[in-house]
Design an enzyme around this catalytic site. Sequence first.
Site, short mmCIF file in Angstrom:
data_model
loop_
_atom_site.label_atom_id
_atom_site.label_comp_id
_atom_site.label_asym_id
_atom_site.label_seq_id
_atom_site.Cartn_x
_atom_site.Cartn_y
_atom_site.Cartn_z
N ARG A 185 0.84 -1.21 0.00
CA ARG A 185 0.00 0.00 0.00
C ARG A 185 0.87 1.25 0.00
O ARG A 185 0.61 2.21 -0.72
CB ARG A 185 -0.93 -0.01 1.21
CG ARG A 185 -2.24 -0.78 1.03
CD ARG A 185 -2.06 -2.20 0.49
NE ARG A 185 -3.30 -2.94 0.38
CZ ARG A 185 -3.70 -3.86 1.26
NH1 ARG A 185 -2.95 -4.14 2.32
NH2 ARG A 185 -4.84 -4.49 1.07
N ASP A 214 0.26 -6.85 -3.46
CA ASP A 214 -1.16 -6.56 -3.25
C ASP A 214 -1.68 -5.80 -4.45
O ASP A 214 -0.95 -5.59 -5.43
CB ASP A 214 -1.38 -5.78 -1.95
CG ASP A 214 -2.66 -6.22 -1.24
OD1 ASP A 214 -3.74 -6.07 -1.83
OD2 ASP A 214 -2.58 -6.72 -0.10
N HIS A 287 -6.48 -10.03 -4.37
CA HIS A 287 -5.52 -8.93 -4.16
C HIS A 287 -4.45 -8.97 -5.25
O HIS A 287 -3.26 -8.80 -4.97
CB HIS A 287 -4.90 -9.03 -2.77
CG HIS A 287 -5.84 -8.63 -1.66
ND1 HIS A 287 -6.22 -7.33 -1.44
CD2 HIS A 287 -6.49 -9.38 -0.74
CE1 HIS A 287 -7.06 -7.28 -0.42
NE2 HIS A 287 -7.25 -8.51 0.02
N ASP A 349 -6.83 -14.45 1.06
CA ASP A 349 -7.94 -13.76 1.73
C ASP A 349 -8.74 -12.91 0.77
O ASP A 349 -8.27 -12.54 -0.30
CB ASP A 349 -7.39 -12.89 2.86
CG ASP A 349 -6.45 -11.81 2.33
OD1 ASP A 349 -5.57 -12.16 1.52
OD2 ASP A 349 -6.59 -10.64 2.71
N GLU A 350 -9.96 -12.59 1.18
CA GLU A 350 -10.81 -11.59 0.55
C GLU A 350 -10.91 -11.76 -0.96
O GLU A 350 -10.71 -10.82 -1.74
CB GLU A 350 -10.32 -10.19 0.92
CG GLU A 350 -10.38 -9.91 2.42
CD GLU A 350 -9.84 -8.56 2.82
OE1 GLU A 350 -10.35 -7.98 3.79
OE2 GLU A 350 -8.89 -8.08 2.16
N TRP A 416 -7.25 -14.38 11.13
CA TRP A 416 -7.27 -12.92 11.23
C TRP A 416 -8.68 -12.35 11.43
O TRP A 416 -8.83 -11.27 11.99
CB TRP A 416 -6.63 -12.29 9.99
CG TRP A 416 -7.51 -12.27 8.77
CD1 TRP A 416 -7.64 -13.26 7.84
CD2 TRP A 416 -8.36 -11.20 8.34
NE1 TRP A 416 -8.52 -12.88 6.86
CE2 TRP A 416 -8.99 -11.62 7.14
CE3 TRP A 416 -8.67 -9.94 8.84
CZ2 TRP A 416 -9.90 -10.82 6.44
CZ3 TRP A 416 -9.58 -9.14 8.15
CH2 TRP A 416 -10.18 -9.58 6.96
N TYR A 441 -4.13 -5.94 15.04
CA TYR A 441 -3.89 -5.08 13.87
C TYR A 441 -3.59 -3.66 14.37
O TYR A 441 -4.50 -2.92 14.76
CB TYR A 441 -5.09 -5.09 12.94
CG TYR A 441 -5.10 -6.26 11.97
CD1 TYR A 441 -4.46 -7.46 12.29
CD2 TYR A 441 -5.76 -6.18 10.75
CE1 TYR A 441 -4.46 -8.52 11.41
CE2 TYR A 441 -5.77 -7.24 9.86
CZ TYR A 441 -5.12 -8.41 10.19
OH TYR A 441 -5.13 -9.47 9.32
N ASP A 443 -2.83 -0.97 12.91
CA ASP A 443 -3.17 0.17 12.07
C ASP A 443 -4.48 0.82 12.50
O ASP A 443 -4.89 1.83 11.93
CB ASP A 443 -3.25 -0.23 10.60
CG ASP A 443 -4.18 -1.43 10.36
OD1 ASP A 443 -4.28 -2.29 11.25
OD2 ASP A 443 -4.79 -1.51 9.28
N TRP A 491 -0.76 -2.77 8.60
CA TRP A 491 -1.19 -2.47 7.23
C TRP A 491 -1.02 -0.97 7.00
O TRP A 491 -1.24 -0.16 7.90
CB TRP A 491 -2.64 -2.90 7.03
CG TRP A 491 -2.86 -4.36 7.29
CD1 TRP A 491 -3.29 -4.94 8.44
CD2 TRP A 491 -2.62 -5.42 6.37
NE1 TRP A 491 -3.35 -6.31 8.29
CE2 TRP A 491 -2.93 -6.63 7.03
CE3 TRP A 491 -2.18 -5.48 5.04
CZ2 TRP A 491 -2.83 -7.88 6.41
CZ3 TRP A 491 -2.07 -6.72 4.43
CH2 TRP A 491 -2.40 -7.91 5.11
N THR A 492 -0.66 -0.59 5.78
CA THR A 492 -0.19 0.79 5.58
C THR A 492 -1.04 1.60 4.60
O THR A 492 -0.54 2.51 3.94
CB THR A 492 1.27 0.78 5.12
OG1 THR A 492 1.37 0.09 3.86
CG2 THR A 492 2.17 0.13 6.14
N GLU A 493 -2.34 1.30 4.51
CA GLU A 493 -3.19 2.13 3.67
C GLU A 493 -3.06 3.60 4.04
O GLU A 493 -3.00 4.47 3.17
CB GLU A 493 -4.66 1.71 3.81
CG GLU A 493 -5.02 0.41 3.13
CD GLU A 493 -4.95 -0.77 4.08
OE1 GLU A 493 -4.19 -0.68 5.07
OE2 GLU A 493 -5.64 -1.78 3.84
#
Length: 776
Positions: A185, A214, A287, A349-350, A416, A441, A443, A491-493
């Site tokens: 990110r 990602d 992702h 994931d996702e 998670w 998490y 973040d 996580w670095t959004e």
Amino acid sequence: MKISLFLLLLTLSASPFTSGAQKSAQQNALFPYPQQVSWGKETFTFNNETQLIYTNNDAKKVAHYFSDFIQPATGYLPSLLTTEEARLQYKLANSANQIAFLLLEKSSEEAVEGSYHLTIDANKVTASASSEVGLFYAAQTLRQLFSSDIESRMPINKAQWLLPSVDIIDAPRFKHRGMHLDVSRHFFDVTFVKRYIDWLAFHKINYFQWHLTDDQGWRIEIKQFPKLTSVGGHRAQTVVGHTYDYQSVFDNKSHGGFYTQAQIKEVLAYAKELHVEVIPEVGVPGHSTAFLAAYPEFSCNKNLVKVEQRFGIFEEVLCPTEDTFTMLAKVYQEVATLFPSKYIHIGGDEVIKKQWLESDFVQQLMKEQGLTNGEEVQSYFIKRVSQIITGLDKTLIGWDEIIEGGIAKDAVIMSWRGIEGGIASSEAGHDVIMSPYQYTYLDAYQSRSVDEPKAIHGYLPLKMVYGYDPVPADLSPQHQQHILGAQGALWTEYIESPRHAEYMLLPRLSALAEVFWTQPTNKNWSRYSANVDHIITRYQKMGLNPSTSAFTASTKIDVVKSGELTVNLTADIAGKNIFYTIDGSEPAPYSKATYLYKNAITVTQPVLMRVAVESAQGRTLFSEVNVALAPHKALGKKISFAAPPKTGEERLLDGIMAYQQYYNVDDFAVFYDEDLDAIIDFEQATEFSQVQLGIDTGKHRQLQPPVSVEVLVSNDGINWQSLLRLTPTQIKGPLLTLDFEQVKMQFLRVIAINAKNSTDPQIPKLPLYIDEIAVY
């Protein structure tokens, strides 16, 4: 050669220790806290004459590491004695002014990797272990026993440094103690990654999960597929604000970067010296936007896409063709060759299955393989990737979605989404690493202070991190053995700079380290929290930017009676004065509108309370929290629903307007794909002329306002009279005020119609968020 345990115990036997001795600041502030600690009354003096001794080359590495560390602050260059000199001198019973690093012969009882024994008396310091990593961890504990000035990389004008006498026997609770870093990110250079590993080693964390790919960027050089980085490693711009805002705004600045294989080898060599194992994460099949921007032929629809400029979950997914698996075999071959870790994390994931289910190829594959839904297609994909990973003599780790549709054999599950995936996987015989976002998490927001920098939606204060136990309480002892340990994530959004990363990580990493290392019987919030000041000071002396959010005050608000609230102000960490205002002004020292909190506050009128905490120096206030209080006539009354909210029913009549705070789902009553249809019973005819409704907070896509709002009244709860109805053009949040002619009625009914229709694949059912029904 290794010195014997018998000789070690003989030399330690004369050291006096009493567990009830007075402890200094550095004694209390050990983190993670050791398993057995006995404090003595003496002190050891480290000065220019102190010698460092060691038993063999492995111990010599730790001695040199420690010598290199203490030189900048002390200005001393201690002599390091060779193995033979150390062995000869150690036979002298009264050898003094020495710090010894001793590697022992491993006994049958010493099964825990990383265990160590550290003793300090007036004459000497002895660190002993049966492994180099154990000695290294002893050195980290010894480092903390020095005053925090030792962290300075500039000379400190001290002639001597005092260490408290102590006897520590220590070992980690879990063998997997991990921390994650997302560099997709936002990209962080090699220098920062090395510093990150420094911090992990200091906290006795032994695994680093490097999130390298990602939707927003591919960060690892794959020589057979150069476009993964030349195309997939860069995006044209980045969303400004939260990704869930109604309308995205972009910064118009390109962002990119990747690590060459030479740079990765450099990082791996560095981590090895600090006893940190680096686990690469190269995620599939979701992702994958950056992957498919470079090589669109590996999607099912072959559409051209760009590296994603927003954050979230997207439809781009790798197609389960033989060509895809052939390519992935080559990618993971290069990854496996680079990384010596036995693990490769493949994400999983996702995954949005829409493109799969619309694909003729996938429909045919489902018929051939007997697959009935998207989850089973995902399971098929993961099992094929698992065969690749196993063929490379590696072990697959995946996020807990990979258990859907059947778990790949021998996969390690990283749980998670909560603890349920970890429980199910361990009961199925799979090893598990617990990483529930609610507790690990880092973040998420650390406090409710308006001073907090931008973070992902969520709330994870220091105390909540510290209180987490990775072993589920209802898991049988038989299955508990599959819990390898736990892991945190960054996580670095919304983390663009190293200083912001430091702020989000610290001091919560110290709490997480204690979750990983310290036995539950030795964890103690009172002991830990009383020393957070010292922990933060040490970080600051290290040149880091820790958060002080843990000192932020919180409010406990009780309904006394209709129209009256009591407010209690507390803080997770005691010892700081709390100040507040109730006129909406900023709390400030010496302001006549600012009050020192002493006892519960009674509130009978709507007010905006602003609360702040005194700094350590007592001259400034910080970590301000704003709370909009709404004492009103419906407080404490019975409320019923046509369809109750999924969560947060108690939030509708609690006297707190959540719209004044940052978005937190727990502050609202949430109606998923349902309308608000609530009836308040005042128990007797009551006069009122206004209803206020908190309907959203900020620009979050989930916070769609209702399409209509209606207020009705009744004296029998059967026959209703409509007082007011608002259409969509009249509904503007976050606070909706509905005024009407005064009535005197027993029942009030409020209906808010949910917009419901969602075109966002991330939000299949549109929720309606209501934070209060205030009646005046």
